[in-house]
Each structure stands twice: as structure tokens, then as C-alpha cells.
Design an enzyme around this catalytic site. Structure first.
Site, PDB file in Angstrom:
ATOM      1  N   ASP A 246       0.824  -1.215   0.000  1.00 51.34           N
ATOM      2  CA  ASP A 246       0.000   0.000   0.000  1.00 51.34           C
ATOM      3  C   ASP A 246       0.860   1.268   0.000  1.00 51.34           C
ATOM      4  OD1 ASP A 246      -2.262   1.552   0.094  1.00 51.34           O
ATOM      5  OD2 ASP A 246      -2.498   1.403   2.258  1.00 51.34           O
TER       6      ASP A 246
ATOM      7  N   ARG B 251       1.586  -4.395   6.786  1.00 50.18           N
ATOM      8  CA  ARG B 251       0.994  -3.355   5.937  1.00 50.18           C
ATOM      9  C   ARG B 251       1.814  -2.077   6.089  1.00 50.18           C
ATOM     10  NH1 ARG B 251      -5.172  -1.989   4.469  1.00 50.18           N
ATOM     11  NH2 ARG B 251      -4.696  -0.340   2.984  1.00 50.18           N
TER      12      ARG B 251
ATOM     13  N   ASN C 135       1.307   3.341  -3.000  1.00 46.69           N
ATOM     14  CA  ASN C 135       1.855   3.735  -4.312  1.00 46.69           C
ATOM     15  C   ASN C 135       1.362   5.110  -4.739  1.00 46.69           C
ATOM     16  OD1 ASN C 135       2.782   1.136  -4.287  1.00 46.69           O
ATOM     17  ND2 ASN C 135       1.390   0.365  -5.844  1.00 46.69           N
TER      18      ASN C 135
ATOM     19  N   ARG D 170       0.181   7.643  -2.865  1.00 52.55           N
ATOM     20  CA  ARG D 170       0.745   8.729  -2.067  1.00 52.55           C
ATOM     21  C   ARG D 170       2.208   8.978  -2.424  1.00 52.55           C
ATOM     22  NH1 ARG D 170      -1.214   6.139   3.320  1.00 52.55           N
ATOM     23  NH2 ARG D 170      -1.791   4.527   1.806  1.00 52.55           N
TER      24      ARG D 170
ATOM     25  N   ASN E 193     -10.830  -2.934  -6.021  1.00 53.24           N
ATOM     26  CA  ASN E 193     -10.045  -1.980  -6.824  1.00 53.24           C
ATOM     27  C   ASN E 193     -10.664  -1.697  -8.199  1.00 53.24           C
ATOM     28  OD1 ASN E 193      -6.798  -3.072  -5.563  1.00 53.24           O
ATOM     29  ND2 ASN E 193      -8.075  -1.375  -4.892  1.00 53.24           N
TER      30      ASN E 193
ATOM     31  N   SER F 249      -7.331  -5.835  -5.452  1.00 50.51           N
ATOM     32  CA  SER F 249      -8.457  -6.385  -4.691  1.00 50.51           C
ATOM     33  C   SER F 249      -9.730  -6.349  -5.524  1.00 50.51           C
ATOM     34  CB  SER F 249      -8.660  -5.580  -3.399  1.00 50.51           C
ATOM     35  OG  SER F 249      -9.337  -4.377  -3.688  1.00 50.51           O
TER      36      SER F 249
ATOM     37  N   HIS G   9       2.617   2.953  -9.050  1.00 50.28           N
ATOM     38  CA  HIS G   9       2.396   1.509  -9.173  1.00 50.28           C
ATOM     39  C   HIS G   9       3.610   0.826  -9.813  1.00 50.28           C
ATOM     40  CE1 HIS G   9      -1.554   2.058  -7.671  1.00 50.28           C
ATOM     41  NE2 HIS G   9      -2.050   2.639  -8.746  1.00 50.28           N
TER      42      HIS G   9
HETATM   43  C1  FPP Z   1      -2.419   0.177  -3.152  1.00 48.82           C
HETATM   44  O1  FPP Z   1      -1.810   1.439  -3.097  1.00 48.82           O
HETATM   45  C2  FPP Z   1      -1.748  -0.595  -4.152  1.00 48.82           C
HETATM   46  C3  FPP Z   1      -2.349  -1.189  -5.221  1.00 48.82           C
HETATM   47  C4  FPP Z   1      -3.800  -1.155  -5.453  1.00 48.82           C
HETATM   48  C5  FPP Z   1      -1.540  -1.902  -6.219  1.00 48.82           C
HETATM   49  C6  FPP Z   1      -0.424  -2.707  -5.641  1.00 48.82           C
HETATM   50  C7  FPP Z   1       0.402  -3.273  -6.715  1.00 48.82           C
HETATM   51  C8  FPP Z   1       1.740  -3.224  -6.746  1.00 48.82           C
HETATM   52  C9  FPP Z   1       2.551  -2.642  -5.693  1.00 48.82           C
HETATM   53  C10 FPP Z   1       2.511  -3.843  -7.843  1.00 48.82           C
HETATM   54  C11 FPP Z   1       2.030  -5.206  -7.964  1.00 48.82           C
HETATM   55  C12 FPP Z   1       2.707  -6.049  -8.849  1.00 48.82           C
HETATM   56  C13 FPP Z   1       2.108  -7.121  -9.384  1.00 48.82           C
HETATM   57  C14 FPP Z   1       2.936  -8.081 -10.083  1.00 48.82           C
HETATM   58  C15 FPP Z   1       0.667  -7.366  -9.289  1.00 48.82           C
HETATM   59  P1  FPP Z   1      -2.649   2.727  -3.466  1.00 48.82           P
HETATM   60  O2  FPP Z   1      -2.517   2.953  -4.915  1.00 48.82           O
HETATM   61  O3  FPP Z   1      -4.045   2.558  -2.965  1.00 48.82           O
HETATM   62  O4  FPP Z   1      -1.871   3.795  -2.667  1.00 48.82           O
HETATM   63  P2  FPP Z   1      -2.494   5.040  -1.918  1.00 48.82           P
HETATM   64  O5  FPP Z   1      -3.287   4.493  -0.767  1.00 48.82           O
HETATM   65  O6  FPP Z   1      -1.289   5.794  -1.469  1.00 48.82           O
HETATM   66  O7  FPP Z   1      -3.332   5.805  -2.900  1.00 48.82           O
END
Ligand code: FPP
Length: 259
Positions: free
Chosen positions: A30, A198, A32, A34, A78, A75, A47
Site C-alpha cells: 500500500d 501493511r 503507491n 501517495r 479496486n 483487490s 504503481h
Molecule cells: C495500493 O496502493 C496498491 C495497489 C492497489 C496496487 C499494488 C500493486 C503493486 C505494488 C505492484 C504489484 C505487482 C504485481 C505483479 C501485481 P494505493 O494505490 O491505494 O496507494 P495510496 O493508498 O497511497 O493511494
């Protein structure tokens, strides 16, 4: 999987001193968005940086003798993100497998993608099936990627399969218990996670491994996923080593002290 790995209590006891190190670590990747926002970048670049963090963390986990790593990549909730972001998230497995699957295969990593295939493109499903088939013979390290995964959906689907078996006369209601039910989940091939991490400062499970988390230790870390690496995993393992796991029982010393 060794039989003792299936049962968290038996697994930890049989592993003795080894139990201070988790067999199975699960991570909610979690932060990415931010991470990108702080840099004035589009979320898509957050991401992509998250994929690099995944690569570092898989290597670090293997070096730290963790045998199972499950990461939350997408998820079932998502899908409600803007279409462009969903498309970017759907492209991440391809990005990861194209750069890393040959090395993962060589290094003894078995890759599994858990979650619904329904809703994924035919091309992505094929990519996933190929990655799984290429690494199916490996056993040194198990990487589970939860993708289009939801803990509640997984439980409902397991319950529905069992209800269908009963309706068709293939099972009786009394056949259902914690073990047989766990055997129906998409994570049935993995031991339960010992540690769920997390990063990003959020403190919730967000529908990740709801059944499997029953006796997992939870560690929340103040680092955004794209910055995650070996030092953060090491810190999480140190916190885990200091935890007392009782699985609902009492420790032998406490029984003696109580007289
Ligand atoms: C949540 O952070 C993250 C995700 C929904 C995507 C996670 C995926 C990766 C880190 C790469 C995965 C790689 C593969 C191979 C599937 P957010 O975007 O909700 O962050 P935020 O809460 O800061 O907005």
C-alpha cells in the site's frame, strides 16, 4: 507443503526456536498513490515503482529464509478506481513477469496467482497460467500474488462450492469443519500467514486473507510501498520475533505461576 505447515499451532511448535522467524509473510502493498503524489507524478508511476519494491522484497524474503510470501496486488474492490488506473494495475503482472519470470523460475520460486480469473482479460489469464506452469516444479520459495482477490469473495465461493457438493450428494453438512473449509479456499496450498505486514501507515486488513489471518501477527509500518526494501522487512521480522504467540492457549510458564 509439510503437514505441520497446514496447522499454525503444530507448525510453530514443531519448528521450535525456528518459530521466531515466520514461515509465511503476507504483505498489503500500500502507498503507491501517495508516493507518486508526493513527487508530483501520476499514480501509474507509483504503481510501477511498486513493482520494483516487489522485486526487492521477494529477493530479501528469500535471503531471510522466509519460504512463503503472499502479496496483495489487486483487490476485488479496486475495480471501482478510474478506468485508466485499473488498466495500469492490470498491466502490472505483465510488467513483472516479463522482467522476472525467467529468474524466478531459475531461482526455485513457485509463483501462484490467487483470486478470481473472471473479469481479467484472456491475455492476462494466459500470462498468469504460463507463469504458474513454468514455475510449478519449484519448491524453494513460494510467491503468491493475490490479484482480483477478496477475502470475503473467497470465503463465499468456498461456501458455495460446499453447498453445491451437499446438494449433489457429494458431501454431508457434518463433513464441514475448519480444515475442510480451509481446503476450499484459493490459498489452500499455502500454510496460514504467520505475519501480515501493511506499510503506508494504514492499519486495516482491507479484505486480505480474512480467514487465513486468524492467528497472524499484524505489523504496520510507516513507509510507502515503493520505498519498501530489505531493511523494512528485517524490521518487521524483528517485531515479529518479539511477539508472544499463544493461539488462544496460555504459556507453560503462566500455568505454573498460576499454581
Ligand atoms: C495500493 O496502493 C496498491 C495497489 C492497489 C496496487 C499494488 C500493486 C503493486 C505494488 C505492484 C504489484 C505487482 C504485481 C505483479 C501485481 P494505493 O494505490 O491505494 O496507494 P495510496 O493508498 O497511497 O493511494
Amino acid at each position: 507443503m509439510a503437514a505441520q505447515d497446514k496447522n499454525p499451532t503444530a507448525g510453530a511448535q514443531a519448528r521450535g526456536a525456528e518459530a521466531s522467524r515466520p514461515l509465511h509473510v503476507a504483505i498489503v502493498m500500500d502507498g503507491n498513490g501517495r508516493w507518486a503524489k508526493r513527487r508530483g507524478l501520476p499514480r501509474s508511476l507509483g504503481h510501477r515503482a511498486g513493482v520494483e519494491a516487489l522485486k526487492r522484497t521477494v529477493s530479501a524474503a528469500a535471503e531471510m529464509n522466509i519460504r512463503w510470501l503472499t502479496v496483495y496486488g489487486f483487490s476485488t474492490e479496486n475495480w471501482s478506481r478510474p478506468a485508466a488506473e485499473v488498466a495500469e494495475l492490470m498491466a502490472l503482472p505483465k510488467r513483472y513477469f516479463e522482467s522476472d519470470i525467467a529468474r524466478l523460475e531459475r531461482e526455485g520460486v513457485r509463483v501462484r496467482v490467487v483470486g478470481r480469473r473472471q473479469g481479467l482479460s484472456g491475455e492476462l489469464v494466459k500470462l498468469i497460467e504460463d507463469a504458474q506452469a513454468r514455475t510449478a516444479h519449484n519448491d524453494a520459495f513460494h510467491l503468491n500474488i493475490a490479484f482480483n482477490y477478496g477475502g470475503q469473495a473467497d470465503i463465499v465461493e468456498a461456501a458455495r462450492r460446499f453447498a453445491e457438493d451437499v446438494a449433489l450428494g457429494r458431501a454431508r453438512p457434518e463433513d464441514l469443519n475448519e480444515q475442510t473449509f480451509a481446503g476450499q479456499l484459493s490459498t489452500a496450498d499455502s500454510p496460514p500467514p504467520d505475519l501480515i505486514v501493511r506499510p503506508s501507515g494504514e492499519q486495516r486488513l482491507s479484505n486480505f486473507l480474512l480467514w487465513e489471518a486468524a492467528y497472524a501477527e499484524l505489523v504496520f509500518q510507516d513507509v510507502l510501498w515503493p520505498d519498501y526494501g530489505a531493511e523494512h522487512l528485517k524490521a518487521a521480522l524483528e517485531i515479529f520475533a518479539g511477539r508472544e504467540r499463544r493461539y488462544g492457549a496460555v504459556l507453560a510458564d503462566d500455568v505454573l505461576a498460576a499454581g
